[in-house]
Scaffold this motif. Sequence first.
Motif, mmCIF file in Angstrom:
data_model
loop_
_atom_site.group_PDB
_atom_site.id
_atom_site.type_symbol
_atom_site.label_atom_id
_atom_site.label_comp_id
_atom_site.label_asym_id
_atom_site.label_seq_id
_atom_site.Cartn_x
_atom_site.Cartn_y
_atom_site.Cartn_z
ATOM 1 N N SER A 32 0.780 -1.355 -0.069
ATOM 2 C CA SER A 32 0.075 -0.043 -0.075
ATOM 3 C C SER A 32 0.866 1.273 -0.123
ATOM 4 C CB SER A 32 -1.016 -0.035 1.129
ATOM 5 O OG SER A 32 -0.179 0.010 2.435
ATOM 6 N N ALA A 33 0.252 2.358 -0.190
ATOM 7 C CA ALA A 33 0.993 3.662 -0.159
ATOM 8 C C ALA A 33 0.375 4.754 0.660
ATOM 9 C CB ALA A 33 1.314 4.053 -1.434
ATOM 10 N N ILE A 34 1.124 5.647 1.039
ATOM 11 C CA ILE A 34 0.451 6.771 1.872
ATOM 12 C C ILE A 34 0.155 7.934 0.843
ATOM 13 C CG2 ILE A 34 0.750 8.564 3.615
ATOM 14 C CD1 ILE A 34 2.475 6.463 5.099
ATOM 15 N N CYS A 35 -0.834 8.525 0.613
ATOM 16 C CA CYS A 35 -1.385 9.502 -0.261
ATOM 17 C C CYS A 35 -1.674 10.791 0.674
ATOM 18 C CB CYS A 35 -2.504 9.004 -0.892
ATOM 19 S SG CYS A 35 -3.525 10.440 -1.813
ATOM 20 N N ASN A 36 -1.554 11.921 -0.097
ATOM 21 C CA ASN A 36 -1.623 13.292 0.522
ATOM 22 C C ASN A 36 -3.063 13.367 1.126
ATOM 23 O OD1 ASN A 36 0.826 14.226 -0.016
ATOM 24 N ND2 ASN A 36 0.061 15.838 -1.504
ATOM 25 N N GLY A 53 -6.451 4.448 4.088
ATOM 26 C CA GLY A 53 -5.617 3.677 2.730
ATOM 27 C C GLY A 53 -6.628 3.460 1.764
ATOM 28 N N HIS A 54 -6.049 3.706 0.459
ATOM 29 C CA HIS A 54 -6.878 3.474 -0.859
ATOM 30 C C HIS A 54 -5.760 3.240 -1.910
ATOM 31 C CE1 HIS A 54 -6.137 7.955 -0.924
ATOM 32 N NE2 HIS A 54 -5.802 7.930 -2.041
ATOM 33 N N PHE A 300 4.133 7.195 8.453
ATOM 34 C CA PHE A 300 3.273 8.656 8.224
ATOM 35 C C PHE A 300 4.082 9.871 8.553
ATOM 36 C CE2 PHE A 300 -0.531 6.458 7.561
ATOM 37 C CZ PHE A 300 -1.431 7.252 6.727
ATOM 38 N N GLU A 301 4.947 9.714 9.583
ATOM 39 C CA GLU A 301 5.673 10.785 9.981
ATOM 40 C C GLU A 301 6.640 11.191 8.859
ATOM 41 O OE1 GLU A 301 5.426 12.680 12.544
ATOM 42 O OE2 GLU A 301 3.459 11.463 12.805
ATOM 43 N N SER A 302 7.027 10.335 8.033
ATOM 44 C CA SER A 302 8.107 10.339 7.025
ATOM 45 C C SER A 302 7.276 10.877 6.036
ATOM 46 C CB SER A 302 8.711 9.085 6.606
ATOM 47 O OG SER A 302 9.570 9.057 5.466
ATOM 48 N N ALA A 303 6.150 10.598 5.764
ATOM 49 C CA ALA A 303 5.346 11.145 4.683
ATOM 50 C C ALA A 303 4.884 12.366 4.640
ATOM 51 C CB ALA A 303 4.212 10.222 4.452
ATOM 52 N N LYS A 304 5.046 13.009 6.059
ATOM 53 C CA LYS A 304 4.678 14.456 6.186
ATOM 54 C C LYS A 304 5.677 15.269 5.790
ATOM 55 C CE LYS A 304 1.730 13.526 10.228
ATOM 56 N NZ LYS A 304 1.533 13.436 11.587
ATOM 57 N N PRO A 306 7.869 17.499 3.400
ATOM 58 C CA PRO A 306 7.429 18.142 2.128
ATOM 59 C C PRO A 306 8.262 17.432 1.003
ATOM 60 C CG PRO A 306 8.245 19.853 3.477
ATOM 61 C CD PRO A 306 8.127 18.539 4.479
ATOM 62 N N LEU A 307 9.525 17.186 1.390
ATOM 63 C CA LEU A 307 10.575 16.378 0.460
ATOM 64 C C LEU A 307 10.267 15.042 0.085
ATOM 65 C CD1 LEU A 307 13.843 18.371 1.438
ATOM 66 C CD2 LEU A 307 12.002 19.114 -0.303
ATOM 67 N N THR A 308 9.306 14.453 0.717
ATOM 68 C CA THR A 308 9.103 13.187 0.617
ATOM 69 C C THR A 308 8.269 12.987 -0.551
ATOM 70 O OG1 THR A 308 9.401 12.433 2.769
ATOM 71 C CG2 THR A 308 8.128 11.020 1.555
ATOM 72 N N HIS A 309 8.225 11.952 -1.551
ATOM 73 C CA HIS A 309 7.372 11.546 -2.442
ATOM 74 C C HIS A 309 6.423 10.371 -2.208
ATOM 75 C CE1 HIS A 309 9.060 14.539 -5.280
ATOM 76 N NE2 HIS A 309 9.991 14.296 -4.866
#
Length: 317
Positions: A32-36, A53-54, A300-304, A306-309
């Motif tokens: 799965s992946a974390i989306c905005n 998650g979707h 989730f902390e990493s996804a926050k 702004p330089l993370t894709h």
Amino acid sequence: MQALFFENELVLKEIPVPEPAAGELLVKVLYSAICNTDLEIIRGYMGFRGVLGHEFSGEVVTQGHSLSGKTVVGEINCSCGKCYLCLSGRRSHCTNRTVLGIAGRQGVFADYVALPAENLHVVPESVEGPVAVFTEPLAASVEIFEQLHMRPLKHVFIFGAGKLGLLVSMLARLQGLEYTIFDIVPEKIAFAASLGIHARQVGDLKAGEKAEVCIDCSGNADGINLALSHLWPRGTMVLKTTVADTAKPDINSIVINEFTILGSRCGPFRPALNLLERNLIDPSPMISGRFSFTDIIRAFESAKNPLTHKIIIQHSA
């Protein structure tokens, strides 16, 4: 089963395996992946409570179906098939729809998920699981080009060099369009340029520079007014951003300049899978990190950042 549950905060907890309803299949989530959108939900968007998650790829574990044992991805809008919108060909806007991990339906940050069989698409063998996870956002990018015919010589401005903006830019490049992607973050511009995408910083954009089509993928409520300020009269503004804090566009500017405003949301999965299978779009450089499902809160902390894709979650084998 284990699931990431959101109710005021993110918590890993045990919940029952979903019981598929009539016409649904049970899918074991593999990636799965974390989306905005997930990040916006935990800020209050849609008021959703439950399993998030979707974006995912997984294996159908329900027996006795033609999809049994297949690796699949799934469309996120689950429709009734009976209402006026469904019967008029607008199933993704079904009056009674639920939306995977966003509205009324448990999402994929869990061991298993249940989805209607008609929502599932087989992943080609050449497409690896972590890449297949990009099907949903790539389909959303394809939707723009389904909704709007863009002449190759008319310049297109794309605002926001995040995950969606990069995919939209890749499609614009593939179609031979005159396009430029803009962002306020120099590192994002540098990353886009490293992918061969024509990219510039917003600060270098002069007031008089305008395009016939502006596409807002900024993920910021204020992005729409920036994009509108660089749109030629009678041009088209495509809106992709959804945020917890709603935008307040300059209505006078829209009326005076006779802008066309086009909302764009989900898109067709089959063309997206074709693009991935033929390697016409390669999103793999956008994977910024991989986490095990047990470490998803740290993900989730990493996804926050702004330089993370794209942050990929690997579920148990």
